[in-house]
Enzyme design. Structure first.
Site, PDB file in Angstrom:
ATOM      1  N   ARG A   1     -28.820   5.813 -12.899  1.00  0.00           N
ATOM      2  CA  ARG A   1     -29.026   7.261 -12.999  1.00  0.00           C
ATOM      3  C   ARG A   1     -27.683   7.996 -12.982  1.00  0.00           C
ATOM      4  NH1 ARG A   1     -31.977   7.606  -8.865  1.00  0.00           N
ATOM      5  NH2 ARG A   1     -33.999   7.502  -9.926  1.00  0.00           N
TER       6      ARG A   1
ATOM      7  N   TYR B   1      -7.968   9.748 -13.250  1.00  0.00           N
ATOM      8  CA  TYR B   1      -6.514   9.891 -13.256  1.00  0.00           C
ATOM      9  C   TYR B   1      -6.077  10.233 -14.675  1.00  0.00           C
ATOM     10  CZ  TYR B   1      -1.898   9.714 -11.330  1.00  0.00           C
ATOM     11  OH  TYR B   1      -0.648  10.074 -10.912  1.00  0.00           O
TER      12      TYR B   1
ATOM     13  N   ARG C   1       6.502  18.827 -10.542  1.00  0.00           N
ATOM     14  CA  ARG C   1       6.671  18.182 -11.857  1.00  0.00           C
ATOM     15  C   ARG C   1       5.463  17.285 -12.095  1.00  0.00           C
ATOM     16  NH1 ARG C   1       7.654  13.754 -14.146  1.00  0.00           N
ATOM     17  NH2 ARG C   1       7.870  12.675 -12.146  1.00  0.00           N
TER      18      ARG C   1
ATOM     19  N   LYS D   1      -4.705   9.579  -7.169  1.00  0.00           N
ATOM     20  CA  LYS D   1      -3.976   8.357  -6.837  1.00  0.00           C
ATOM     21  C   LYS D   1      -4.668   7.612  -5.701  1.00  0.00           C
ATOM     22  CE  LYS D   1      -0.512   7.223  -9.385  1.00  0.00           C
ATOM     23  NZ  LYS D   1       0.856   7.681  -9.355  1.00  0.00           N
TER      24      LYS D   1
ATOM     25  N   GLU E   1       4.926  11.674  -4.885  1.00  0.00           N
ATOM     26  CA  GLU E   1       4.372  11.741  -6.236  1.00  0.00           C
ATOM     27  C   GLU E   1       4.739  13.061  -6.905  1.00  0.00           C
ATOM     28  OE1 GLU E   1       2.196  10.050  -9.409  1.00  0.00           O
ATOM     29  OE2 GLU E   1       2.636   9.166  -7.455  1.00  0.00           O
ATOM     30  N   ASP E   2       5.323  12.971  -8.094  1.00  0.00           N
ATOM     31  CA  ASP E   2       5.550  14.129  -8.969  1.00  0.00           C
ATOM     32  C   ASP E   2       6.373  15.235  -8.326  1.00  0.00           C
ATOM     33  OD1 ASP E   2       4.289  12.771 -10.932  1.00  0.00           O
ATOM     34  OD2 ASP E   2       2.538  14.033 -11.063  1.00  0.00           O
TER      35      ASP E   2
ATOM     36  N   ASP F   1       6.433   6.716  -6.412  1.00  0.00           N
ATOM     37  CA  ASP F   1       5.757   6.006  -7.491  1.00  0.00           C
ATOM     38  C   ASP F   1       6.365   6.310  -8.853  1.00  0.00           C
ATOM     39  OD1 ASP F   1       3.623   4.235  -8.334  1.00  0.00           O
ATOM     40  OD2 ASP F   1       2.729   5.996  -9.273  1.00  0.00           O
ATOM     41  N   ASP F   2       6.863   7.531  -9.048  1.00  0.00           N
ATOM     42  CA  ASP F   2       7.460   7.888 -10.342  1.00  0.00           C
ATOM     43  C   ASP F   2       8.721   7.074 -10.599  1.00  0.00           C
ATOM     44  OD1 ASP F   2       5.618  10.158 -10.829  1.00  0.00           O
ATOM     45  OD2 ASP F   2       6.622  10.994  -9.086  1.00  0.00           O
TER      46      ASP F   2
ATOM     47  N   ASN G   1       2.951  10.687 -20.139  1.00  0.00           N
ATOM     48  CA  ASN G   1       1.562  11.122 -19.907  1.00  0.00           C
ATOM     49  C   ASN G   1       1.482  12.643 -19.956  1.00  0.00           C
ATOM     50  OD1 ASN G   1       0.137   8.641 -19.374  1.00  0.00           O
ATOM     51  ND2 ASN G   1       1.286   8.474 -17.474  1.00  0.00           N
TER      52      ASN G   1
END
Length: 556
Positions: free
Chosen positions: A43, A88, A142, A160, A231-232, A254-255, A401
């Site tokens: 469903r 993501y 960013r 993430k 991150e970013d 991570d970047d 991305n």
């Protein structure tokens, strides 16, 4: 309800604690008589697929995660190729742009510059302090290739962590999405009456660093077992805060590191195929980066490991990497350079600036062209054909991305290299038929790396995330392809095997932490690899509740 006791070590003594219990089912009469999990899964999938816009699918999945997290993660794990782009990249980019307009409910922790001096009090409001093991932290400055989105960057942290849960079995209650609101320079958001953040421009670097020092200190006190992923952040801040805190707290970016690790893994496999076609040694590859921000330089630093693994020194490895920024080839005689670009600035070129990418390719003669510029269609047909003319099997990685900012698409890369391209992108592209053969695009998705890296660091109770741990995650990913996947010419494994891959990467990361002597869970040192892998699998949260076997996850 069965009470499960699990062993744990405390000060060298093994003790028992009660395992987290699943939420009780609603009392009789509070659900329809024929509600069945297996049918409800169908469903939910049908409801999801009834949406005709990806942002609507994102909104539906966000609601499902809040209302029924077990079902959300069942759907995610059973349909990873379909769900990952929705929770993501690329859909999360649209979710960030529209966050203040599609906001439904609070999720995560918001800490603003106005909380300076009392950040400890804000952290104490988190309802699951003792369970916290991992946090993804962004300041929204960013986001992907979309620029300064301010507090609208929160979906990045949320997305993430959803992938940590799905990909590595981190318990949902152990995660903390955090958005730091230090203002925004985005005039559109400042003028938007629905914008959810502070209506002020970003604070000075000095004020931000003072804030970050307090934030990191208070985080370490409030959450002593927490791994933090940055991150970013904007390029300069990304490098600054990684170097400022990486030897003091368990933190990684991570970047810079995650992107570098996943690209290194794909490059290892692609370079072997390229060298087999050309007959050139692996140590002869030359890599041209189109884009010299935090991601580009971070990947370049990681790819130095490719050459040192071939026996080159770090200085020799550096000579095989070239950067291109908005002003062309990066070289020392060009003039003042941003600090992070200096590491790859060329000393062997002294002429006038080379700004045209085709001219740079003619000068460098690269075997690999990597895009981290967020410049759509920068790899034109002429550029792709030039790479194909130089190499029997050119390596083309348009890694920006989301999809609409990718330097090229898979179809163009295939058609302009006569189907010989070794391709990996940042966002997903569909497979295609070419000359009667099915070709599969690789996706250099950080999701291959960070779940296993984070899980390994958490289980090892690492005091810091070392370069050797990041490199171990990359080599682990490169080694995780099955013979069938290699037979298809893939450079990354099928994403459906993400938990199996994450467990293998976590094992490699734990071993690297042990060699670096940054592990506090020293009992793991006595385990052989088989027992350690079983231990890792036993720690993965399982949302299946009766799904006996799902793909390669029957060991869960």
């Amino acid at each position: 309800m069965t009470i499960v006791l699990t062993p744990f070590w405390c000060n060298g003594v093994q003790k028992l604690k009660k395992a987290p219990q699943p939420p009780p089912k609603p009392a009789h009469g509070l659900t329809p008589p024929a509600l069945d999990d297996t049918i409800h899964y169908e469903r939910c999938l049908a409801q999801l697929r009834s949406k005709d816009k990806n942002i609507e699918k994102y909104i539906y999945l966000s609601a499902l995660k809040e209302q029924d997290p077990h079902m959300f993660y069942k759907v995610a794990l059973l349909h990873m190729p379909e769900i990952t782009p929705l929770i993501y990249t690329p859909t999360v980019g649209d979710a960030c742009l529209q966050y203040s307009h599609i906001y439904r409910r609070p999720e995560g922790l918001f800490i603003s510059i106005n909380d300076k001096g009392k950040i400890r009090n804000v952290l104490k409001n988190w309802p699951r302090i003792d369970e916290a093991r991992i946090s993804v932290v962004t300041d929204g400055s960013r986001i992907l290739g979309l620029g300064d989105l301010g507090v609208n960057g929160m979906p990045i942290s949320i997305g993430k962590l959803s992938l940590y849960i799905a990909g590595a079995g981190i318990r949902p209650e152990s995660t903390i999405p955090i958005c730091l609101d230090l203002g925004t320079n985005n005039e559109k958001f400042l003028a938007d009456p629905l914008y959810l953040g502070l209506r002020q421009r970003r604070v000075s670097d000095e004020a931000m660093t003072a804030f970050m020092d307090e934030f990191m200190h208070e985080m370490s006190i409030a959450f002593p077992k927490l791994l933090i992923q940055f991150e970013d952040f904007s390029t300069d801040h990304a490098f600054l805060y990684l170097e400022r805190y990486r030897n003091k707290y368990p933190v990684f970016n991570d970047d810079i590191q995650g992107t570098g690790a996943v690209v290194l893994s794909g490059f290892l496999n692609a370079a072997k195929l390229s060298s087999a076609a050309s007959g050139r040694p692996l140590s002869s590859h030359r890599i041209l980066f189109f884009g010299a921000g935090s991601a580009g330089v971070g990947v370049g630093l990681q790819l130095m490991s490719f050459f040192t693994l071939q026996g080159l020194s770090k200085e020799e490895a550096r000579e095989h990497i070239y950067l291109v920024d908005s002003q062309g080839l990066v070289y020392n005689d060009r003039g003042p350079l941003a600090e992070h670009k200096k590491v790859f600035a060329r000393n062997d070129y002294h002429g006038p600036p080379i700004t045209n990418l085709l001219d740079i390719i003619a000068h460098v003669k690269p075997t690999a062209l990597l895009g981290l510029s967020t410049t759509k269609d920068a790899f034109t047909a002429d550029v792709l054909q030039a790479m194909g003319a130089l190499n029997p099997r050119p390596i083309i990685f348009p890694l920006s991305n989301p999809v609409r900012l990718s330097e090229c698409n898979f179809e163009d890369a295939v058609e302009n290299t006569a189907g010989q391209v070794l391709f990996a992108s940042g966002s997903p592209f569909p497979e295609m038929q070419f000359n009667g053969k099915t070709l599969y695009p690789g996706q250099g998705n950080n999701m291959y790396i960070f779940p296993g890296l984070g899980l390994g660091a958490i289980l090892a109770r690492a005091t810091s995330v070392t370069d050797s741990m990041v490199e171990a995650s990359s080599l682990g990913l490169a080694e995780s392809l099955t013979p069938e996947e290699r037979g298809l010419g893939l450079i990354y494994p099928h994403i459906e095997r993400i938990r199996e891959i994450s467990a293998f990467i976590a094992k490699e990361v734990i071993r690297a932490a042990q060699k670096a002597n940054v592990d506090h869970h020293t009992e793991l040192r006595s385990m052989n690899d088989k027992d350690l892998t079983e231990f890792i699998n036993s720690k993965m949260w399982n949302p299946y509740n009766g799904f006996a076997k799902v793909g390669n996850m029957s060991h869960l």
